[in-house]
Design a protein around this motif. Structure first.
Motif, short mmCIF file in Angstrom:
data_model
loop_
_atom_site.label_atom_id
_atom_site.label_comp_id
_atom_site.label_asym_id
_atom_site.label_seq_id
_atom_site.Cartn_x
_atom_site.Cartn_y
_atom_site.Cartn_z
N ARG A 175 1.25 -48.22 -22.38
CA ARG A 175 0.33 -47.39 -21.58
C ARG A 175 -0.14 -46.24 -22.45
N PRO A 176 -1.44 -45.94 -22.45
CA PRO A 176 -1.92 -44.80 -23.23
C PRO A 176 -1.25 -43.53 -22.76
N LEU A 177 -0.76 -42.75 -23.72
CA LEU A 177 -0.13 -41.49 -23.40
C LEU A 177 -1.11 -40.34 -23.60
N PRO A 178 -0.98 -39.28 -22.83
CA PRO A 178 -1.83 -38.12 -23.05
C PRO A 178 -1.52 -37.50 -24.40
N PRO A 179 -2.43 -36.71 -24.94
CA PRO A 179 -2.17 -36.06 -26.22
C PRO A 179 -0.87 -35.28 -26.18
N ALA A 180 -0.16 -35.34 -27.31
CA ALA A 180 1.12 -34.63 -27.38
C ALA A 180 0.90 -33.14 -27.15
N SER A 181 1.69 -32.57 -26.28
CA SER A 181 1.59 -31.14 -26.01
C SER A 181 2.87 -30.69 -25.36
N GLY A 182 2.99 -29.41 -25.16
CA GLY A 182 4.19 -28.89 -24.52
C GLY A 182 4.14 -28.97 -23.02
N THR A 183 3.11 -29.62 -22.48
CA THR A 183 2.97 -29.69 -21.03
C THR A 183 3.24 -31.07 -20.47
N GLY A 184 3.82 -31.98 -21.28
CA GLY A 184 4.16 -33.30 -20.78
C GLY A 184 5.30 -33.24 -19.78
N THR A 185 5.59 -34.36 -19.17
CA THR A 185 6.64 -34.40 -18.14
C THR A 185 8.00 -34.78 -18.71
N GLY A 186 8.08 -35.09 -19.99
CA GLY A 186 9.36 -35.49 -20.58
C GLY A 186 10.46 -34.46 -20.39
N PRO A 187 10.23 -33.18 -20.72
CA PRO A 187 11.29 -32.18 -20.50
C PRO A 187 11.72 -32.08 -19.04
N THR A 188 10.79 -32.26 -18.13
CA THR A 188 11.14 -32.20 -16.71
C THR A 188 11.98 -33.40 -16.30
N ARG A 189 11.67 -34.58 -16.88
CA ARG A 189 12.49 -35.76 -16.59
C ARG A 189 13.93 -35.53 -17.08
N PHE A 230 2.73 -37.65 -14.66
CA PHE A 230 3.98 -38.40 -14.58
C PHE A 230 3.70 -39.90 -14.56
N ARG A 231 2.75 -40.31 -13.73
CA ARG A 231 2.42 -41.74 -13.65
C ARG A 231 1.82 -42.25 -14.95
N GLU A 232 1.00 -41.44 -15.61
CA GLU A 232 0.42 -41.84 -16.89
C GLU A 232 1.50 -42.08 -17.94
N GLU A 233 2.55 -41.27 -17.91
CA GLU A 233 3.59 -41.35 -18.93
C GLU A 233 4.67 -42.36 -18.62
N THR A 234 4.92 -42.64 -17.35
CA THR A 234 6.03 -43.54 -17.01
C THR A 234 5.60 -44.81 -16.29
N GLY A 235 4.37 -44.81 -15.74
CA GLY A 235 3.94 -45.95 -14.95
C GLY A 235 4.48 -45.93 -13.53
N LEU A 236 5.18 -44.86 -13.15
CA LEU A 236 5.79 -44.76 -11.83
C LEU A 236 5.46 -43.42 -11.20
N SER A 237 5.55 -43.37 -9.89
CA SER A 237 5.44 -42.08 -9.22
C SER A 237 6.75 -41.32 -9.43
N PRO A 238 6.74 -40.00 -9.32
CA PRO A 238 7.99 -39.25 -9.46
C PRO A 238 9.09 -39.72 -8.50
N GLY A 239 8.70 -40.01 -7.25
CA GLY A 239 9.68 -40.45 -6.28
C GLY A 239 10.31 -41.78 -6.65
N ARG A 240 9.47 -42.72 -7.10
CA ARG A 240 10.01 -44.03 -7.49
C ARG A 240 10.90 -43.92 -8.72
N TRP A 241 10.49 -43.08 -9.66
CA TRP A 241 11.29 -42.89 -10.88
C TRP A 241 12.65 -42.30 -10.52
N LEU A 242 12.68 -41.30 -9.63
CA LEU A 242 13.95 -40.71 -9.23
C LEU A 242 14.85 -41.75 -8.57
N THR A 243 14.27 -42.59 -7.73
CA THR A 243 15.07 -43.63 -7.08
C THR A 243 15.67 -44.58 -8.10
N GLN A 244 14.87 -44.99 -9.09
CA GLN A 244 15.39 -45.89 -10.13
C GLN A 244 16.55 -45.25 -10.89
#
Length: 401
Positions: A249-263, A294-308
């Motif tokens: 999946r195409p990822l947004p440009p690398a920046s300090g505002t991605g959702t990785g740290p929050t995950r 979040f969906r762009e980076e993981t392919g999932l909604s935050p709720g679905r990702w948390l459940t997984q």
């Protein structure tokens, strides 16, 4: 009295007896070869009388890795399967690598099969719907009622033969669009590892062939045998999620505002009732922007990702701890045990108590906080050979599914 064995005599020397020559000492190379072959001898037992006959149909351009999966997995089931290979015309088959393989049989053996497996072969976006006519002719020899299984692009042959029309199926995600263009009558699901219709099974790309073969063992002989085979093959008996997690999946440009740290932050707090607003605030984004990113980076909604992630940790706790189902639910962030049961049943098809009985045969040990106990991996690796294929012992200590 029994006669003494005749002495060895040197030709031309009357009455002169000499000792027999000492037996030849095996060469070091031969000894190493025997030792290297021992695991295979222990793993692949002679098929039992009446064993389920599996024929693997190798087509031109076959992928060597997937070609060997049925023999490796099904052949590790204690002689319960007889696995044979065949080509469409009885000749050697060119692979997609720099080697050629010679299957042991021609297409006639397909008429004797209980299950036919079609491993992947070279397919490109320029491929036409109809494969090699010899492949279709070989497939026509299969008896009605024979179980058909495709791995990866093997689904293209089944679809070309009309065997998937009106059915849900899968193949490698990278060729999903092309498959749908060629076979619009097939309901393609590119997000799963395999689809089982009973008489026809299709699996996704590459290593999902291991998943579908383990599924066959589990379906035919139960979870204990399938788990035993998985340990012999050094693979997990189940894989979390489906093929969707591997799709590029195409990822947004690398920046300090991605959702990785929050995950990462959320993974350390799964026991808490995390909300979308809290996650977005942690990422310093609006809820709408956070959900989109979040969906762009993981392919999932935050709720679905948390459940997984909560289910992943719950499965580990069920396997490695003695915590009650209610406590497991609390530790991973489900409000009630009922909620955990509902989500786990939807994902794995079994309730938590059944899952625990299936995947944990040894008593709980230190480390019931959700982390494997110190030395668990080493203990497993030392103990596994004694139970791998020579016996039916299953070791589950310290493993995660």
């Amino acid at each position: 009295m029994p006669s003494e064995p005749a002495a060895h005599r040197v030709p031309g020397a009357r009455g002169t007896a000499t000792a027999r020559p000492a037996p030849a000492v095996p060469s070091r190379a031969g000894d190493l070869a025997d030792r290297a072959a021992e695991p295979d001898r222990r793993t692949h037992l002679v098929p039992r009388p009446g064993a389920h006959k599996v024929v693997v149909l190798a087509l031109d351009g076959v992928y060597p890795f997937e070609l060997g999966i049925p023999h490796r997995v099904l052949g590790s089931a204690g002689g319960r399967y007889e696995v044979l290979s065949a080509s469409a015309d009885g000749r050697a088959v060119r692979t997609d690598a720099d080697l050629t393989v010679t299957p042991g049989h021609g297409p006639e053996v397909l008429a004797e099969a209980d299950t036919v497996v079609i491993p992947p072969y070279a397919v490109s976006r320029d491929s036409v719907p109809a494969p090699d006519p010899r492949a279709l002719a070989a497939l026509s020899l299969v008896r009605p009622g024979t179980r058909l299984v495709s791995i990866c692009t093997g689904a293209f042959l089944l679809a070309a033969a009309g065997l998937l029309d009106g059915r849900r199926a899968t193949t490698h995600w990278a060729l999903a669009d092309h498959f749908q263009e060629l076979f619009p009558r097939v309901e393609l699901d590119a997000g799963v590892l395999f689809v089982d219709h009973g008489d026809v099974l299709t699996s996704a790309g590459a290593a999902s062939g291991v998943d579908v073969c383990l599924h066959l063992v589990r379906k035919d002989h139960g979870s204990e045998v399938a788990n035993h085979v998985a340990r012999c093959c050094v693979v997990p008996p189940y894989r979390d999620g489906g093929q969707a997690q591997y799709i590029e999946r195409p990822l947004p440009p690398a920046s300090g505002t991605g959702t990785g740290p929050t995950r990462d932050w959320a993974l350390q707090r799964l026991e808490l009732p995390l909300t979308l607003d809290e996650l977005a605030a942690q990422a310093a984004m609006s809820t709408r922007t956070f959900a989109r990113r979040f969906r762009e980076e993981t392919g999932l909604s935050p709720g679905r990702w948390l459940t997984q992630q909560r289910l992943r940790r719950a499965r580990h706790l069920l396997e490695s701890s003695d915590l009650s189902v209610e406590r497991v639910a609390h530790e991973v962030g489900f409000a009630t045990a009922t909620s955990l049961r509902r989500h786990l049943t939807a994902e794995a098809g079994v309730a938590p108590s059944t899952y625990r009985r299936t995947f944990r045969a040894s008593p709980p040990t230190p480390g019931s906080d959700g982390k494997p106990p110190v030395g668990a991996r080493e203990q497993h690796e030392r103990a596994a050979p004694s139970g791998c294929c020579g016996t039916e012992r299953v070791l589950r200590h310290g493993e995660s599914g």
